[in-house]
Every structure is written in structure tokens, then in C-alpha cells.
Scaffold this active site. Structure first.
Site, PDB file in Angstrom:
ATOM      1  N   ASP A  94      -5.102  10.430  12.839  1.00 29.09           N
ATOM      2  CA  ASP A  94      -5.231   9.839  11.358  1.00 29.09           C
ATOM      3  C   ASP A  94      -5.861   8.516  11.550  1.00 29.09           C
ATOM      4  O   ASP A  94      -5.666   7.717  10.975  1.00 29.09           O
ATOM      5  CB  ASP A  94      -4.135   9.868  10.446  1.00 29.09           C
ATOM      6  CG  ASP A  94      -4.308   9.812   9.054  1.00 29.09           C
ATOM      7  OD1 ASP A  94      -5.494  10.198   8.769  1.00 29.09           O
ATOM      8  OD2 ASP A  94      -3.372   9.740   8.017  1.00 29.09           O
ATOM      9  N   VAL A 124       4.565   1.110   1.430  1.00 31.35           N
ATOM     10  CA  VAL A 124       5.050   0.174   2.115  1.00 31.35           C
ATOM     11  C   VAL A 124       5.168  -1.195   1.262  1.00 31.35           C
ATOM     12  O   VAL A 124       4.104  -1.436   0.419  1.00 31.35           O
ATOM     13  CB  VAL A 124       3.664  -0.071   3.423  1.00 31.35           C
ATOM     14  CG1 VAL A 124       4.240  -1.246   4.121  1.00 31.35           C
ATOM     15  CG2 VAL A 124       3.649   1.084   3.936  1.00 31.35           C
ATOM     16  N   GLY A 156       0.845  -1.121   0.121  1.00 30.41           N
ATOM     17  CA  GLY A 156      -0.014   0.172  -0.045  1.00 30.41           C
ATOM     18  C   GLY A 156       0.922   1.387  -0.213  1.00 30.41           C
ATOM     19  O   GLY A 156       2.063   0.968  -0.217  1.00 30.41           O
TER      20      GLY A 156
HETATM   21  N1  LIG Z   1       3.267  -3.419   9.162  1.00 29.11           N
HETATM   22  C1  LIG Z   1       2.485  -3.504   8.028  1.00 29.11           C
HETATM   23  N2  LIG Z   1       2.141  -4.908   7.747  1.00 29.11           N
HETATM   24  C2  LIG Z   1       1.183  -4.975   6.653  1.00 29.11           C
HETATM   25  N3  LIG Z   1       0.612  -4.097   5.845  1.00 29.11           N
HETATM   26  C3  LIG Z   1       0.913  -2.748   6.107  1.00 29.11           C
HETATM   27  C4  LIG Z   1       1.609  -2.643   7.160  1.00 29.11           C
HETATM   28  N4  LIG Z   1       2.081  -1.218   7.527  1.00 29.11           N
HETATM   29  C5  LIG Z   1       1.213  -0.673   6.421  1.00 29.11           C
HETATM   30  N5  LIG Z   1       0.598  -1.612   5.600  1.00 29.11           N
HETATM   31  C6  LIG Z   1      -0.110  -1.504   4.454  1.00 29.11           C
HETATM   32  O1  LIG Z   1       0.143  -0.420   3.853  1.00 29.11           O
HETATM   33  C7  LIG Z   1      -0.727   0.625   3.845  1.00 29.11           C
HETATM   34  C8  LIG Z   1       0.068   1.927   3.978  1.00 29.11           C
HETATM   35  O2  LIG Z   1       0.629   2.094   5.001  1.00 29.11           O
HETATM   36  P1  LIG Z   1       0.635   3.310   6.062  1.00 29.11           P
HETATM   37  O3  LIG Z   1       1.628   3.145   7.303  1.00 29.11           O
HETATM   38  O4  LIG Z   1      -0.750   3.681   6.595  1.00 29.11           O
HETATM   39  O5  LIG Z   1       1.266   4.467   4.928  1.00 29.11           O
HETATM   40  P2  LIG Z   1       0.679   5.903   4.339  1.00 29.11           P
HETATM   41  O6  LIG Z   1       1.521   6.783   5.268  1.00 29.11           O
HETATM   42  O7  LIG Z   1       1.030   5.843   3.071  1.00 29.11           O
HETATM   43  O8  LIG Z   1      -0.651   5.886   4.637  1.00 29.11           O
HETATM   44  C9  LIG Z   1      -1.708   0.293   4.790  1.00 29.11           C
HETATM   45  O9  LIG Z   1      -2.980   0.796   4.696  1.00 29.11           O
HETATM   46  C10 LIG Z   1      -1.851  -1.287   4.883  1.00 29.11           C
HETATM   47  O10 LIG Z   1      -2.511  -1.777   3.842  1.00 29.11           O
HETATM   48 MG   LIG Z   2      -1.911   5.276   6.274  1.00 32.33          MG
END
Ligand SMILES: Nc1ncnc2c1ncn2[C@@H]1O[C@H](COP(=O)(O)OP(=O)(O)O)[C@@H](O)[C@H]1O
Ligand SMILES: [Mg+2]
Length: 317
Positions: free
Chosen positions: A182, A69, A62
Site C-alpha cells: 500500500d 489515528v 488522520g
Molecule cells: N505515527 C504517526 N505519527 C504522525 N502521524 C501519523 C502516524 N501514523 C499515522 N499518522 C497520520 O494518520 C494517517 C492515517 O494513518 P494510517 O496508518 O495510514 O491509517 P489508515 O489505515 O487509516 O490509512 C496518516 O496518513 C498520517 O497522516
Molecule cells: Mg494509510
């Protein structure tokens, strides 16, 4: 900051969501490690990209405007992890990364995604090369709530369990003077692997715009338009009570499968300043009492996170 500015700036956080199928085969990948450049990181699904000589990148999970990520294989521990790579190439001015490191990185709680490591891509000796910051996290074996709700609303039992988990995480951070800022479905991950016979364990992620008093409020709007509290929409500060309001809207969306305040970001924000979310008749009475309390337009009328834990726990009995 005006309503329109708040709507525009945060609208695209977490906009990309990709399939993670096939990434678990990384354990068997034997491609050689390479020096990582900014260009190769932007095309991070390449299996030969290894960050810090240790994390072999796999499928993208994502991402949004500030970071993306990926799954990765930790060559040192032989375990799958998640790596969040920040888009900014200016290390000195990378507020989301600093927040993930300083705020998220210090937190240890069952319902908060664990940060394991951090680093910088690129060859430190090569000043012509752009580099990017990254944090390494435990890989949550499941989906985020946005992905889960794309198919079906959650059951009341699942919703009660997941919201209790996130309220616990909020109680933990609020006690430490941290506002997540958030709360939304894309930032709540449900770990089904660790709880195969139960509803799954919900974990809070993404502290990219969290507040703790040491970091200045982000100069972009706080929070994602559809989940902002009425006080934030009106230009007020984001507080612990704002996190509770946003969680109330997420809970309502889990139960009904639709956003509490739909429409364009601006329509959605204006609507919540005019009244409370409408609860459909299908929402049971005990649930509606909790949701009304969490989404009280007056911040002082909302339960604290620990009180919300108590209210939500009673729903699953
Ligand atoms: N530790 C993790 N394990 C699995 N999926 C993750 C993890 N961290 C993030 N994701 C996936 O990546 C997406 C984006 O991560 P996030 O930290 O929310 O980044 P952003 O700042 O771009 O919103 C999440 O909505 C999730 O689907
Ligand atoms: Mg996010």
C-alpha cells in the site's frame, strides 16, 4: 477480482485528514482518566479519554475506513505518541490490526514508523461493552506526503532524499519477505522535527494490508487504486516489484505535483495497463531514467529496493 472491485474497495483507505494544531498542549492537560467505551473512542478527540490507563487522546491526525489515528500523551513516559484505533469491534477478525502487530510491530528501522505498544479499549470485565484494538506508535513530528503535496510539488532534492529513505525501508522489509502492498503518499510520513536543517526523514507507515506469507492476502483489493502496479490491476499477485512500481509513481507525483495516472480509479487503472506514465519535460533526464526503471511495466525490469536506493542516492549528488 475485477478492476471495478479493486477500485471500489481500496478507494477510501486514509480518507480523513485533520489538523493537529493544539494537540501538543496535552502535556498540561489534567483531566481525570475515564473508562473508555467504544462510543467515547469514536469521539476520540475528547481530552479526558485515556486508553489503558496510560494514553490520553488528543487531536485526530488522520484515518480511513479501517482505523483512525490520534495524537496522545503517554502518561507513563511523559512523551507524545500516536495511537491508531481500529474501527472493527471484532477482535478475532481484525486482520489490519493483526498485520500491524505481527508484521509492523517486529520491524525496527530508521525509516519505518516505530510501533511501541498495543492494547484493547474498554473494560475487559464488561462483556456488554464493545472494545477496539489499538496500536501505539512513535509520533512523527511532521506531515504525510499527501499533506505536503497539497500545497506544492517537492523539490528534486527533497524527493531524492525522501524516496531514498523509503527505498531503504523497502529493502529492509523485502529482505524479510514482506511486501508493504500500500505504498502511497498518505502512508509516507516526513519527520521534520528530527532533521530541522535537512529535508526531513521519510518514514513508512500503515502495514494494514502488508503481506508476509503467514497472513493470507487481504480479501479486499491490494493497494490503493491510483498507485497499483499494472500486474495487480490485471489480477496478479502483489510482489516486492509492485512496491517499487508504486514508489515510482509517488516519486513522479512528488516532482510534478500531479498524479501520474489521474482520473477516476477505474480510468487510472486502465491507463497504466496501456502504457508507462508520461513524464513531463520538466523532469530532468537523470530522474526520468530512474522513474522509467521503477515503473517498468514488466516486474522483472524494475530495480530491487536496494538497487533503487543506489539509483536514488546518486540523484542527490
Ligand atoms: N505515527 C504517526 N505519527 C504522525 N502521524 C501519523 C502516524 N501514523 C499515522 N499518522 C497520520 O494518520 C494517517 C492515517 O494513518 P494510517 O496508518 O495510514 O491509517 P489508515 O489505515 O487509516 O490509512 C496518516 O496518513 C498520517 O497522516
Ligand atoms: Mg494509510
Amino acid at each position: 477480482m475485477t478492476l471495478l472491485e479493486r477500485a471500489a474497495v481500496r478507494a477510501d483507505r486514509g480518507a480523513v485528514c485533520t489538523d493537529r494544531a493544539g494537540a501538543r498542549d496535552m502535556a498540561t492537560a489534567t483531566a481525570a482518566a475515564t473508562t473508555v467505551t467504544a462510543a467515547s473512542v469514536s469521539n476520540a478527540s475528547q481530552p479526558h479519554v485515556v486508553l489503558g490507563g496510560r494514553y490520553r487522546l488528543g487531536a485526530q491526525l488522520g484515518g480511513g475506513s479501517e482505523a483512525y489515528v490520534n495524537e496522545a500523551w503517554d502518561l507513563a513516559t511523559a512523551r507524545a505518541v500516536a495511537v491508531k484505533i481500529f474501527r472493527s469491534t471484532d477482535s478475532a477478525d481484525n486482520a489490519p490490526f493483526q498485520r500491524e502487530l505481527d508484521i509492523h510491530g517486529r520491524l525496527r528501522h530508521k525509516n519505518i514508523v516505530k510501533v511501541l505498544d498495543s492494547g484493547e479499549t474498554g473494560d475487559a470485565g464488561d462483556h456488554h461493552q464493545e472494545s477496539r484494538d489499538y496500536v501505539v506508535m512513535e509520533l512523527v513530528g511532521g506531515k504525510d506526503l499527501r499533506g505536503i503535496m497539497q500545497h506544492n510539488p517537492a523539490s528534486p532534492e527533497q524527493t531524492a532524499a525522501w524516496m531514498t529513505d523509503i527505498a531503504r525501508a523497502l529493502a529492509h522489509i523485502h529482505r524479510r519477505g514482506i511486501v508493504h502492498n500500500d505504498i502511497k503518499p498518505g502512508n509516507i510520513l516526513v519527520d521534520f522535527d528530527s532533521d530541522p536543517h535537512g529535508p526531513g526523514i521519510a518514514k513508512l507507515a500503515d502495514f494494514g494490508i502488508a503481506l508476509n506469507g503467514r497472513h493470507a492476502a487481504p480479501n479486499s483489493s491490494s493497494g490503493t487504486p491510483h498507485y497499483l502496479s499494472p500486474e495487480e490491476v490485471c489480477g496478479g499477485a502483489s510482489t516486492t516489484a509492485s512496491d517499487i512500481y508504486s514508489l515510482g509513481l509517488v516519486a513522479l507525483e512528488c516532482l510534478t505535483g500531479t498524479k501520474a495516472f489521474p482520473g477516476t480509479p477505474l480510468e487510472s487503472m486502465v491507463a497504466r495497463t496501456l502504457g508507462e506514465p508520461r513524464l513531463p519535460g520538466t523532469v530532468r533526464r537523470r530522474w526520468s531514467m530512474v522513474l522509467h526503471a521503477m515503473t517498468d511495466p514488466r516486474p522483472a525490469g524494475r530495480p530491487s529496493a536496494s538497487q533503487a536506493v543506489g539509483m536514488l542516492r546518486r540523484l542527490s549528488w
